[in-house]
Design an enzyme around this catalytic site. Structure first.
Site, mmCIF file in Angstrom:
data_model
loop_
_atom_site.group_PDB
_atom_site.id
_atom_site.type_symbol
_atom_site.label_atom_id
_atom_site.label_comp_id
_atom_site.label_asym_id
_atom_site.label_seq_id
_atom_site.Cartn_x
_atom_site.Cartn_y
_atom_site.Cartn_z
ATOM 1 N N ASN A 170 -12.050 -11.444 20.618
ATOM 2 C CA ASN A 170 -11.224 -12.390 21.377
ATOM 3 C C ASN A 170 -10.986 -13.715 20.641
ATOM 4 O OD1 ASN A 170 -13.968 -12.915 21.724
ATOM 5 N ND2 ASN A 170 -13.726 -13.699 23.810
ATOM 6 N N GLU A 267 -24.648 -14.097 22.252
ATOM 7 C CA GLU A 267 -23.705 -14.703 23.193
ATOM 8 C C GLU A 267 -22.959 -13.551 23.837
ATOM 9 O OE1 GLU A 267 -20.784 -15.533 25.042
ATOM 10 O OE2 GLU A 267 -19.744 -16.125 23.203
ATOM 11 N N CYS A 301 -15.310 -14.693 27.527
ATOM 12 C CA CYS A 301 -16.583 -14.345 28.153
ATOM 13 C C CYS A 301 -17.029 -15.369 29.187
ATOM 14 C CB CYS A 301 -17.659 -14.169 27.081
ATOM 15 S SG CYS A 301 -17.759 -15.570 25.948
ATOM 16 N N GLU A 481 -24.879 -21.593 20.432
ATOM 17 C CA GLU A 481 -23.954 -21.847 19.339
ATOM 18 C C GLU A 481 -23.383 -23.248 19.541
ATOM 19 O OE1 GLU A 481 -22.425 -18.102 17.373
ATOM 20 O OE2 GLU A 481 -21.603 -17.918 19.394
#
Length: 507
Positions: A170, A267, A301, A481
């Site tokens: 994505n 993640e 997400c 992150e």
């Protein structure tokens, strides 16, 4: 490796595939990168978001992965011995190259299908991330601890070695930068595997790092799917794995990494709540709900796809959300006016449409969208487009509310009280993100404190400044992150004790 002129180019070394592929403008003026040897063979045929051949992709096997890791290991030695300032100079130069290469965003559109407007923002986020960690590279330091008798101890923050990065489809270019920037700033090297669905732009980043002066092999790209990722995770010289993607795949990666007791950053997915109280600024709440559901065709997400609206403003909110959703411009993602491009692949489009049908079967009302969209441009009619969907009359037990759809589908639910909505919002195994809209500052902080999610938003949604850590609770992941804290996930701490007197021995 990508076939070109019937010769394989192995992308386990840092070089661009683009000059090796013929650039074919289609009737709409798009630049497509098409294999020159379009013959029956063992390669996977990769399509762009308009249903046309992008390239033929062959996965890297164990030998190619080993070659990439060995090259990264060789590059690690000189890179890790540089000062933080020296590493920062290379990273700053890479950021400058990204800033002037406008074709990166256009290539990302062809690679992924998102609008050119969003692609430019993604590329800029990648640039900012590299700049940010370049700034941190020279600040990495340990601690001095004074001990009795003049003795002391100190800590050293040291790199891990070769890190593996596994990206999602994505945000292909952005994720490659988000993973590589902190790794390189800490003195590591990286072997990165992009999603086989979007393999192109990670190679551009490898090329850019080399142009900026990074040692050959410092950031390597290997192409392939699950098997290639498995080779990477199991490789004995890989010290850490960072993965972005689905929960089931993340669980497998964690299991593989555990065989070598390797640290992981995961993640993963989310089914995030967005809570809108009756005292909210309705205009901003509607804008926030649209940003929480329709960025990148809903393929995000952290999306707040469970939109809880207090009953007193439900009808007004829904009316405005539906009106704005129906006005979203769908079509050619390379046009400046387009706000929603194509979904990433045909199978994924079918999956998202299935969720809409399932929602209708379970009693939800389709207030708008949820159908295939055929652009007026005949060259785009094979693309994977759908109209953004708003579902009303949703309940907590419905599949559309419980499972991650990963498409442009918003589920609207009503609630009465703060206590009730908090219980419902937290009733999920995932905890990536959450949001609240209210004018009551005390309530905003009270609600956020009780939300079981790693990334929370007050009166906004889906903003990801690189200075701020991003990651989830529960099954949405491990580690972070971005932000300063990520340095801890790409380095290890060594403690050194220094005795300044005689040894006090018991023997």
């Amino acid at each position: 490796r990508i076939t070109a002129d019937a010769e394989p180019i192995r992308l386990s070394i840092s070089r661009s595939l683009l000059p090796s592929l013929e650039k074919n403008p289609d009737p709409a003026g798009h630049v497509l990168f098409v294999c020159l040897a379009c013959l029956p063979c063992e390669w996977n045929c990769l399509f762009d978001s308009a249903g046309r051949v992008l390239c033929h992709l062959g996965p890297c096997g164990a030998a190619e992965v080993d070659q990439a890791v060995k090259a990264a290991k060789l590059a690690f030695e000189p890179w890790s011995k540089l000062s933080g300032m020296e590493r920062a100079r290379v990273m700053i130069e890479a950021a400058h190259i990204i800033e002037v290469r406008e074709e990166i965003a256009e290539t990302e559109v062809v690679n992924n299908g998102k609008s050119i407007t969003e692609a430019r923002l993604d590329v800029d986020s990648a640039r900012l991330c590299i700049e940010y960690y370049a700034g941190l590279a020279s600040t990495l330091a340990g601690q001095h601890v004074q001990l009795p008798g003049g003795s002391f101890a100190y800590t050293r923050r040291e790199p891990l070695g070769v890190c593996a990065g596994i990206g999602a489809w994505n945000y292909p270019f952005q994720i490659a930068a988000w993973k590589s920037a902190p790794a390189l700033a800490c003195g590591n090297s990286m072997v990165f595997k992009p999603s086989p669905v979007t393999p192109v732009t990670a190679v551009l980043l490898a090329e850019i790092y080399m142009q900026a002066g990074a040692p050959e092999g410092l950031f390597n790209v290997v192409q392939g799917g699950q098997e290639t990722g498995s080779f990477l995770c199991h490789h004995p010289d890989v010290a850490k794995v960072s993965f972005t993607g689905s929960i089931p795949t993340g669980q497998k990666i964690m299991e593989m990494a555990s065989k070598g007791v390797k640290p992981v950053t995961l993640e993963l997915g989310g089914k995030s709540p967005l809570i809108i109280f009756q005292d909210s600024d309705l205009e901003n709440a509607v804008r926030g709900a649209l940003m929480a559901n329709f960025l990148s065709q809903g393929q995000v997400c952290s999306n707040g796809t469970r939109v809880f609206v207090q009953r007193e403003i439900l009808s007004e909110f829904v009316e405005e959300v539906v009106r704005r959703t129906q006005a979203i411009a769908i079509g050619d993602p390379l046009l400046e006016s387009t706000r929603m491009g194509a979904l990433v692949s045909r199978p994924h489009l079918e999956k998202v449409l299935y969720f809409v049908e399932k929602a209708k079967e379970e009693g939800a009302t389709v207030l708008c969208g949820g159908e295939r969209f055929v652009p007026a441009d005949p060259t785009l009619r094979g693309g994977y487009y759908m109209t953004p969907c708003v579902l009303g009359d949703c309940t907590d037990e419905m599949t559309c509310v419980k499972e991650e759809i990963f498409g442009p589908v918003m589920s609207v639910l009503s609630f009465e009280t703060e206590e009730e909505v908090l219980q419902r919002a937290n009733d999920t195994t995932m905890g990536l993100a959450a949001g609240v809209f209210t004018r009551d500052v005390a309530r905003a902080h009270r609600v956020v404190e009780q939300l079981k999610a790693g990334s929370c938003f007050i009166n906004n949604y889906n903003i990801t400044p690189v200075e701020v850590p991003f990651g989830g609770f529960k099954m949405s992941g491990i580690g972070r992150e971005n932000g300063q804290v990520t340095v801890e996930y790409y380095s290890q701490l060594k403690t050194v004790f220094v005795e300044m007197g005689d040894v006090d021995s018991l023997f």
